[in-house]
Structures are given as C-alpha cells and as structure tokens.
Design an enzyme around this catalytic site. Structure first.
Site: not given
Lengths: 843, 265
Positions: A438, A440
């Site tokens: 997502c 990171e």
C-alpha cells in the site's frame, strides 16, 4: 534534446483482447500446487527445512501445468484458469476447507472451486495437520494475546494465514547477470567456506538450496520455451508464429542469462515476479522502481533501432495485464480487510537517483500510459514526487488520476527520505526507496520489512477505557480507573495510553510469534537469493537474512480517537456540559440511535456474564430472550432525548480535517499513542518495529466490531481510514483537509501513512484543473505530507454502479493504498467509499 | 486609521477555500454581504441584503452573515499559503458586491498584498469611482461583470441602470493598475442572443485594455436558496444552455473582438 520522451503512445488492439480474455470468467482455485508440495514434503521428511523448501519449489515448477494464453507476448501463468489461484497449505488450509461451499458465493472476493479440486485438496490437506506455520504461531502466543485477538482489538491474520511477501527483490541483478550469475555467486560463497566454520551447517545448506531454486526457475522457463516452439509449429498465422518463436527464444535465454533485449528484459522480470508468488503466498511482492531498472534495456534497443516506442509500450502493457493474472484466495475475514482481489504489487516511477538527480525517463511516462491502456487495478502504480520532479510527469500522472482509476498514488521524497534515514538507512539508500504494497517505503533489494504486520484498531482501547478493561463481560486488559471517578482529562488520557500500551505489547507478542514460526517452517531460498545480505549470512529472509529488518503493524482510527479525546475534554472536563456517567451510557446505547443485532448481543453478553457472576445460571435457551428484551427495552424518553442532545453537542464540535489547530493537535497526540510505544519493540530477526497509519480496507470490517465512540461515530460503522479525516466531517475543502493531515507527524510513521481524498471530476477539468490539482499535492508535500491518493468519480456514478453492477464491471476505484474493481467490493465497503467526503471546487 | 486597517470590520457570509475556477491558481474567496443590484438569476440571493438574515438550508435554520475584522478573515485566508505559493493564487473578494463595503474590501486587499499573496475581485463596479480608486493599488485582477449594454433592459433584470457601470469599466481598464477582465453571465431570455453578446463584446473591444472575456453559462444552483429565504425565484423554467449553444455565443463574441473569449470562469 529533451531528457525524456513525454508524449502518450497509442494502445494496441491486442491489449483490449488480452484484458477481456482475462476477465471472461470468475477466478478459480486450482489444486496443482497443493498436490505437488505435499508430494515433495512427504519425500523429504527429516531433511533441513530450507532444503525441503527448495526441493518442493523445484518439484512444483517442474510439474505445474503451464499455458500460453492467446496472443500473449509475455508468458508465464501460475494457473490454467485466467486470474486463478493456487493454495499454500504449508501456511494454513483449514479455513479454506471450511469455506469450500461458501467461497464461491461470499461477498468479498469470491472464487469458483470445482468439485474435483475440492476432492484433491481434501486428499492432501490432512497431511498438513500440525505442520503449518499458523499452528506453530498459535503455540507461541500468550493466552492474553489470544484473548485480545478474540476480542478484535487487533488482527495479525495476514502473516498468520499466509506467507510474508512484502519485499522488492533485485530485478536489476537478474536482468544484468541472470540467475546463472546469482548461482555463481552462491557457488563461490560456498567455495569460500570451510566445513569447520561455525555457520557452515546452515549457510552451506542455504546456498545449496539457492542453487537448486535458481535452476528450477531456469528449467521452468525452458518448459515455456518448448511450449512456445510447439505452438509455433502448429500456428497458421505467420505473424503470430514469428511472435511465438521469439517468445521461445526469449524463454530459452532468460532469466538464466542476462537479458539481451528489452523484450527479454520484460520476460525475465515477469518470470521473477511470477515464480516468487509460487514460492510463497506472501502478497505485496512489489516490482518497485521498474522505470529505473528497465530503461537501460529500452534505451539500448531504441538506439540500435531494434525497437519502436510503440512496441515498447505494448510490451509494458502486456506486463500490466500479467500482473492482473496473478491472484490469491484469502480467508473470508481477511478478504474483507484486503478486498478487491488485490496482490498489492506496487510499482513506482520517478523520484531521484541515488546521487540525488531527477530519475524521470521514457519508461516513467510509459508506465503511466500503460495504466491508462490496461485500466486494471494492478500494478498499484505509484509516483515519487520531489522538489525537482518535472511538471510534465506530474501532469501526465494527474491525467491518469482524472480517469477515476485511483492511480497513481503520490509519494513525497522530501518526507520519506529523512524518515528512512532516521531508521538507519544511508542517504544513497534512502534516495533509492521504493514502495511496498500500500504505502510502505523500504530500500529495495535489502529489506525484509514485514510491512503489513497487523491492523490495530485504535478505537478499541478507547472503549476499554470506558469499561476499565472489560469487554463482553471479561477482563481482557488492564483495570484502569472507573471513568466516572476521573476528575481530569489528564487522568482520562493516561488511562487511554495504559490501555494502548497493554494491547500494543500483545500485538508485538502476536507478530513475533508468527515471525518465529515462519523462520522455523517456511524459509524461502529463492526470494532470499535476490535480497542482500541473505546469501552472505546464509540465512533466508524469514530467518533474519536481510540487511534491514523491520516489523510494521499499522494503526488506524486516528481521526476518531483525536475527535473523541477532544470531545471528552471539552464536554466533560472543560465545560461540564456532560457528565462521564452520561457519556458512558450514551455510548453504550449508541446515542439512542438504535441498537443493531451486534450491539444488542454485546449488551446481552454483558448482562448474562453479570447474572452469572451473581450466581445465576443462564442456559443457552434463555440467551435469545435476553437479547430480545434488550433490543426492545425502551429507555425512558427523557434519557433518550438527553443522549440525542449529547450526540448533537458532539457533532457541533470542531473535527479533525478542517484546519483548526486545537482539535488537530488531539489527532496528532492520538497518533503518537500508537506510533511512539511501537518503535520501542524489536522483532526476532533483530530489527525494529515501526508504525504505519493505513487500514487497507480493514477500517470497515473492524469498525463493524467497534461500539459507538465519543466523537459521535455510531456503533459498528466504519472507523476513519488511514490518516484521513473521518467521513463527512471535513467540510472546509481539500486544502483545509490537507493542512490538518499535514499536522500529524508523518515521519515517525516510517511504515507509511495513507491519505485518501475523493474528488469530483469537475475539479480536474482542463489544463488549469490539472495544474491546480498538482499544485495542491505539492502544497501538501511542502508541509511534509507523506502520501496522497484520489478517487475521482461522482457519487451518482457509484450509486448507479451499485444498482447496475453489470454496467460497471471495469469501474476501478481507490480503496486504500490500492485500487479495486468497485463491483467486486462488499456492499458496506462500497457504501464507505461513497460516503467519503467528496471534495469539489467552488464555482 | 491607516495603521489600524487590520481591525476594520465588515460583514461576510462565507469563505470558500480551494477555488480554482476564478482568477489565477488556487484561491480563497471571501463573500461580502450586501449588493446594489438585484439580479433575478443571482445564485447567491442570501448575499444581496446587508442585514444578517436566516435561511432554511436542508430543513434547518442557518444564520447568514457575520461581522468580522480584516485580521480574522486573514487568519483563514493565510492558512492556504502553501498552495498560493505554488500557484500564484491568493485572495478573491466576491459578494454580494464587495464595493458595498468598499472600505472593508480595500483593507482586506491591502492586508493580502502586505502578506505577499495575489488579489482579485469579482464585482459589477456599480459604485462611485472614488471608492474603486482606493482599492486599485492593492488589486491584481479585476473580474468585472457586464451584463447588458441596453440600460433599460439592464434595469429591468438587475434593478439598476448600467451607465455608471460602463463608465467605471472604461476607467478601471484604463487605469493601468490592475489586470481587467469582463465576465458575462449569459442568461436565456435576458442577454444571450448573438446580437446582445456581440454588443457586449464590441463594448469590451473599445476599452483600453481587456485581458479576457468570460462567458459564464447560466445555472440554477441557487434556486433552492430562494425558497429557503421565503422569496420567489422569477426565472423559473429556464434551462441551463447546452454546450453547443455556449460555443455559438463564443463565436458571436469572437466575431467582433480580438480579445480572448473563454467559456466559464
């Protein structure tokens, strides 16, 4: 001459046909991998685990059915059925067997499964009883941890049920030296060892496992080479025959050898991407800086006039299609948290080189164009923005955003690079960051980030403050002071921190138990040879072989907790408008807005436990009667009115997301309640914990397990997603929302923060609309914001898509850190997306 | 007094941030209450009266209008400085008619100029030029409505004749102190025949300096507010013009002027 070619290249008709072939049927579960790994494991009992893993990987790749789909230029499919998935019983399997009859009809991410497949899985699954990583993890967790999970304080299901994934490997190395080059490195590392070395046993075995795994991938490619040659012989169409012959030659050469052309580079990259997802079921295996490692091959072909720009674009488009061919079936609960069949293969363009120069090249533009052409959720396309990003790259990105696909996500180098350096990366490494899953960030090819380690619902400890650590009649956490006896806000806040700290420690216990189980049972040698320093250390990624080791569990609900703390301080302690007793009761009865079945059950459970504590026996048959009586129980009208009054008072208070310093400060403090304690902890791989602030889509199912909160949020409704304001409470427009969100400390949340915004298409019309849109992103990033993503779609379109899903099968929306097909999402998640405040512009 | 300009008081009814279709860049619009005109199509009828009043919005009573100082307004306006910096955006005054409170307007513009952000006004310039003159030193963009060239028809639909407006148009565009643009709300049945549009464009062509002519399509977004104020909307039954019709209006205007003509803000 321009530094890069920025014009948008055309889409070939092949791409349309590849996409429609891919989406012709519902995805299907296949049993081949499960059968093959079981066969292999049965024959290798007693051998070192890492060797068993390599032999199993090899056995699977030798025998897994292969297929070249019609008109493909890039080949390699994990399943015969398009978008199908294999199963991974070494991690967990019981949930699937239990869901055999519902997996096809469930709301989130349904899969077709044939009777024959069910039968085959039933035959092999029992072998795994007592041998899975999930069972071992269970054995390691403390009873308190199990209790906290049972009570939905957090969930660590992601790595409990599945492999880890969540890395970007060294694609560049495979393209440049081939797997044979890597095998040579392993061999020379082996040759340099003495049998008397302290780490000989593990390291030598690991290196041998690497060599077996690499050879298995080379042989797997060779099977495709032979298949393509055979199909070429049968092919009537001379153009297609020529393509198949090139495919055959490509697969004979890569990924074993260095890529000799751009087409080979694309094929080689794809094989790596695909087989990594056969080795384990970890998702978020992210291609990373694709534009950086692919460009040299494109440039060389272009300069030698061996390729046209149009064909280069077509090859990239083909990879985009293939990224959507991979799939994974999760358990029903996880499927809700990761809704949309997403594998979160994050691919990022732009940003800076290690030397701090702008990294934009032709491929950066072609990647954005590919997402326009293919128009599917994968890859999770991201773009790095820095002070020196070229305006035309951002405008090209914004023109993709304008299509409503929810891509790309925008990342801020100016915040992420220092945040990573604070975690110990060098400046050069940090400048080379890419994004996993997502949101990171990590250093590609060097990191085992364990990025998606848990969902921690920050609203639940707030509920525990009101119950002094009781939940459903059980003491599951510390017994903090009775709220009704509290005399200051500081006492209240202190209790919240105590509840948080207790639960955070249990979260760590859960993650570390799972971590230890993976190290013991599921080390993966193939992925490990593509990440530093695994081969040097002789340890797989799971065993702590990576150069950087993190664990990144994510908290969410910041906006709710911030607003709630503010409401309690204002109404109860500052202005004395509401007593704590009243607040507690209003929450229990959902501000008199009606109790749903879940709310009534919770109250009933509590009542029954109380009755039992008083020595009364309650039989099972009496329970429904208790529930019914609670649901029908009429509160006195005056009391009801008072609850509504309290609710109205809360609603009238300022909320996070409107650029009001006082309440925004509470959200900042709320976020710290999670991110500060987390970073004190260490994982079994020798690394540090780092907080993330993003929910994937778990804010909906976990919100459904959370009672009413003092910010006025009703029971069992979604909690706020990521660092975004709570739905419908940001009313001062997008810049105000941005300014509020920018006030949080994003840099301490080095596992990523997620800021969702929804725009009406009118906000992005014309060149001026795009210019201002890009400037708004830059304005947010100037204030050290971390990430932004956008849904550009009008409400009516979404409402219509709910009514007539058949007309919107390709409607892609941004969920959280990824995009998904709107019609594949559950109804409640759809509703949540619709109700996120839609930012428009003033006329 | 000059030193106290941050304390000047005025009456506003709204502040809208992230406005991207009026003026340059990302802007914040401050809506001042009170207007000299009573345009029948006005989409902000709650802006017309200077008095603080109550309007029914979605079934609830809402008080329209509040008294604020320049300093208070600027606190909100300056929150979006990061976005102004990136786009050359800034403060826009709208209304109502900002000249209805010209001293307050002047001091707001001055404060914005002092803060280093750009300034714009949306105005119909129905006012003594001596008031307008006081604003010009602080003003980057004057977006001025010219609704009709025929004074009688102007009076019929807006309540006032247009001589003063046209006279001020000449003076402002000739002042050399601000960038001047003409905006024409095109209202079916009032000013949207090709001849009427051409007449306005011809007038603009003769002005000393015009940056752009904006043709603003009629919309009904303000209609509900009339009910909310207990007033009658007298343009009932008029539909927004289709895009093709706006293109024809644009061509009509372009046929008589070299000034750039655009549709929309």
């Amino acid at each position: 001459m321009d530094k890069y070619y920025a014009a948008e290249l055309p889409k070939s008709e092949r791409i349309t046909r590849l996409v429609s072939h891919l989406y012709a049927k519902m995805p299907e579960i296949e049993s081949a991998r499960a059968r093959l790994i079981t066969e292999s494991y049965r024959s290798t009992e007693g051998k070192p685990m890492v060797m068993r893993r390599a032999l199993a990987f090899s056995h699977i790749l030798k025998n897994l059915p292969i297929i070249i789909r019609p008109e493909e230029l890039i080949v390699g499919s994990t399943t015969i059925a398009p978008r199908g998935c294999q199963t991974y019983p070494e991690f967990s399997w019981e949930w699937l067997q239990a869901e055999f009859d519902t997996v096809e009809t469930r709301e989130a991410d349904p899969f077709y499964i044939s009777e024959q497949t069910k039968q085959e899985l039933r035959e092999v699954n029992p072998y795994w009883k007592g041998k899975t990583s999930s069972e071992l993890a269970d054995a390691y967790m403390t009873p308190e941890t199990h209790k906290a999970i049972e009570h939905n304080i957090f969930t660590t299901g992601n790595y409990y049920y599945n492999g880890i994934g969540h890395y970007t490997c060294q694609y560049d190395k495979v393209l440049n030296i081939g797997l044979r080059g890597i095998m040579n490195e392993a061999a020379s590392e082996l040759a340099g060892m003495r049998p008397g070395d302290g780490n000989y046993a593990r390291k030598a075995t690991m290196l041998q496992a690497v060599i077996i795994s690499c050879q298995a991938v080379i042989d797997y490619a060779k099977r495709y080479s032979e298949l393509a040659a055979a199909e070429a012989q049968k092919e009537q169409n001379p153009a297609r025959r020529a393509e198949l012959l090139t495919i055959s030659a490509n697969c004979a050469n890569v990924p074993g050898n260095p890529a000799g052309s751009f087409w080979e580079a694309c094929q080689s990259m794809w094989f790596i991407q695909q087989v990594l997802q056969i080795e384990s079921s970890g998702h978020s295996i992210s291609p990373g800086r694709f534009d950086q490692y692919m460009y040299p091959f494109f440039k060389k072909d272009l300069e030698a006039q061996r390729i046209t720009r149009e064909f280069g674009q077509e090859l990239i488009d083909c990879i985009w299609v293939k990224l959507n061919d991979l799939n994974k079936c999760r358990d029903a609960a996880s499927a809700k948290g990761f809704a949309g069949y997403s594998l979160f293969q994050n691919l990022i363009v732009g940003g800076q080189t290690e030397e701090g120069m702008d990294a934009t090249n032709d491929i950066s533009f072609m990647c954005i164009t590919a997402s326009k052409h293919v128009f599917l959720p994968m890859p999770s396309l991201s773009i790095r923005v820095w002070n020196g990003s070229p305006h035309d790259l951002l405008i090209h990105a914004a023109s993709l955003t304008r299509t409503g696909i929810g891509l790309p996500a925008y990342y801020n180098d100016e915040a992420i690079i220092p945040a990573m350096m604070d975690r110990g990366c060098s400046l050069r490494e940090a400048r080379n960051y890419s994004i996993i899953g997502c949101v990171e960030p990590q250093v590609p090819g060097k990191t085992d980030g364990w990025h998606d380690a848990a969902f921690f619902n920050m609203c639940r400890p707030l509920e525990l403050v009101f119950s002094s650590g009781m939940d459903l009649g059980e003491q599951i956490s510390v017994r903090t002071k009775d709220v009704e006896e509290m005399t200051s806000y500081e006492e209240f806040f202190e209790a919240y921190q105590q509840q948080m700290n207790y639960m955070i420690e249990l979260l760590v216990n859960s993650d570390n138990s799972i971590d230890a189980a993976h190290a013991q049972l599921t080390p993966n040698p193939f992925e490990s040879c593509l990440i530093d320093d695994c081969m040097k250390r002789g340890l797989c990624l799971e065993e702590g072989g990576a150069h950087y080791n993190f664990t990144g569990p994510q908290g969410f609900g910041i906006a709710n907790v911030g607003n709630a703390l503010y409401a309690v301080k204002k109404l109860v302690f500052d202005e004395h408008k509401v007593s704590m007793k009243e607040m507690k009761k209003a929450l229990k009865f959902n501000f008199a807005q009606g109790l749903d079945a879940a709310g009534a059950t919770a109250l009933a459970t509590e009542t029954i436990r109380q009755m039992e504590a008083e020595g009364r026996r309650v039989t099972d048959s009496e329970v429904p009667a208790v529930v019914a009586s609670i649901m029908q129980a009429q509160l006195p009208e005056a009391e009801k009115q008072r609850m509504v009054e309290i609710w109205e008072m809360i609603k009238a208070l300022p909320k996070f997301g409107n650029d009001e310093a006082e309440v925004d400060e509470f959200a900042r403090e709320a976020a710290y309640c999670y991110s500060r304690p987390i970073e004190k902890y260490r994982n079994p791989r020798g690394g540090q914990y780092q907080a993330g602030m993003y929910p994937v889509s778990a804010n909906v199912p976990l919100g459904a397990q959370t009672g009413a909160t003092p910010d006025g949020r009703l029971a069992h409704t979604p909690v706020a997603d990521g660092v975004s304001p709570y739905v419908g409470t940001d009313v001062n427009g997008p810049t105000a929302a941005c300014n509020s969100v920018a006030k949080l400390d994003h840099m301490i949340n080095s596992n990523g923060t997620l800021f969702n915004m929804k725009f009406h298409p009118s906000a992005l019309t014309g060149e001026k609309g795009l210019d201002n849109f890009v400037s708004m992103i830059r304005g947010f990033f100037d204030q050290k914001g971390f990430h932004m993503q956008f849904n550009v779609v009008d409400r009516n379109t979404l409402l219509d898509a709910q009514k007539h899903p058949e007309n919107y099968r390709h409607l892609v929306v941004r969920v959280a850190g990824y995009s998904a097909l709107f019609t594949t999402l559950s109804r409640s998640l759809q509703d949540d997306i619709i109700s996120r405040t839609e930012q428009t512009t003033t006329e | 007094m000059a030193d106290n300009y941050l304390q000047t008081k005025g009456r506003i009814f709204d502040i809208q941030r992230y406005s991207i279709h009026d003026g340059n860049g990302i802007r914040t619009i401050v809506f001042l209450k009170g207007c000299f005109l009573r345009c029948r199509w006005c989409c902000n009828p709650e802006s017309q009266r200077y008095d603080i009043e109550t309007m029914i919005v979605q079934g609830k009573e809402k008080v329209i209008g509040r008294d604020v100082t320049v300093q208070e307004v600027m606190e909100t306006v300056l929150k979006d400085r990061p976005y102004y910096r990136r786009t050359g955006g800034g403060l826009t005054l709208s209304g109502g008619e900002m000249l209805f409170q010209w001293e307050f307007a002047r001091d707001l513009l001055r404060a914005a100029r002092e803060a280093g952000i750009t300034t714009a006004v949306e105005s119909t310039a129905f006012s003594d030029y001596s008031h307008i003159e006081e604003l010009l030193p602080y003003l980057d963009q004057y977006l001025m409505d010219i609704k009709h060239i025929d004074s009688a028809k102007h009076k019929e639909f807006t309540g006032v004749p247009n001589e003063k407006i046209l006279e001020n148009a000449r003076k402002i565009s000739g002042s050399g102190l601000t960038e001047y643009s003409v905006r024409v709300p095109t209202i079916p049945g009032f000013n949207d025949t090709p001849e009427e549009i051409r007449a306005i464009a011809r007038f603009a062509e003769q002005l000393p300096s015009v940056k752009r002519i904006h043709l603003l399509p009629y919309h009904r977004l303000g209609q509900d507010k009339y009910d909310g104020l207990g007033r009658k909307y007298t343009l009932e039954g008029i539909a927004p013009p289709p895009a093709a019709k706006m293109q024809m209006r644009k061509k009509a205007a372009e046929s008589v002027t070299r000034i750039e003509v655009v549709i929309g803000g």
